[in-house]
Design a protein around this motif. Structure first.
Motif: not given
Length: 220
Positions: A74-96
């Motif tokens: 929710x904080x943006x792609x800069x917070x997806x680095x492995x050193x960031x102690x932030x909660x990420x969120x995951x999901x699954x996309x369908x074909x559309x």
């Protein structure tokens, strides 16, 4: 993180920047800015193997990547680095490109909000049969009582939540496709960690360029 990172070789180092200039980002591709190398300050000139190339950005628009496991923040792609102690969120996309994800409000079906994510496409483009089954199974799976909002805290207590939702569905599809299920550690190690290491390196390079105008990697 919408600027293109350029990599070129000079002074026996790999140098990364937003252009071939120390300080400015030029949009021209056929006219190299001659302000010089940020290391030796000499005019830049390149051989075929040293010429500037654009780095592939590791972030993708999940709404344009069908049948994928997607990772966002929710904080943006800069917070997806492995050193960031932030909660990420995951999901699954369908074909559309609709992203199904498990939240405190139950399963959400998002058609926006996942524009800069790490995506792991799980169904080859030529598997049209599996794509059709994927969409049908994902909708049925999302309606199971296991994923109602009232059970979110229970799932979180066991470390599942959004990741458990996504991986359980992926294993369901693997089973229907005649493949063995993957544990959380197996899936993370095979599909997630290699990408997150690439993402972390890219973020480090990007922010170093923002701060200093370039990033250099010495030869080993």
């Amino acid at each position: 993180m919408d600027r293109t990172v350029i990599k070129y070789r000079h002074c026996e180092r790999d140098i990364y920047s937003f252009s071939c200039s120390r300080y400015s980002c030029t949009q021209k591709t056929d006219d190299v800015d001659r302000s010089g190398c940020p290391i030796c300050h000499q005019t830049l000139s390149f051989g075929v193997l040293d010429a500037p190339v654009a780095l592939t950005c590791p972030f993708m628009n999940a709404h344009q990547v069908p049948c994928a496991f997607v990772i966002g923040s929710v904080h943006g792609p800069s917070y997806l680095g492995e050193w960031h102690d932030t909660e990420i969120h995951v999901g699954v996309s369908n074909s559309g490109g609709l992203v199904y994800n498990y939240t405190l409000s139950g399963v959400q079906r998002d058609d926006r909000g996942w524009e800069q994510c790490v995506c792991v496409q799980l169904v080859p483009p030529w598997r049209h049969d599996l794509r059709e089954s994927w969409d049908r199974q994902l909708e049925e799976f999302s309606a199971l009582p296991q994923w109602v909002s009232e059970r979110f805290d229970e799932e979180r207590e066991f470390g599942s939540c959004c990741y458990g939702f996504a991986l359980t569905f992926i294993n369901r599809m693997r089973s229907l496709d005649g493949k063995v299920s993957l544990s959380r550690d197996e899936f993370t190690g095979s599909y997630i960690l290699p990408r997150m290491k690439t993402v972390s390196k890219y973020i480090k390079i990007y922010h170093t360029i923002l701060q200093h105008g370039f990033y250099k990697l010495d030869s080993t």
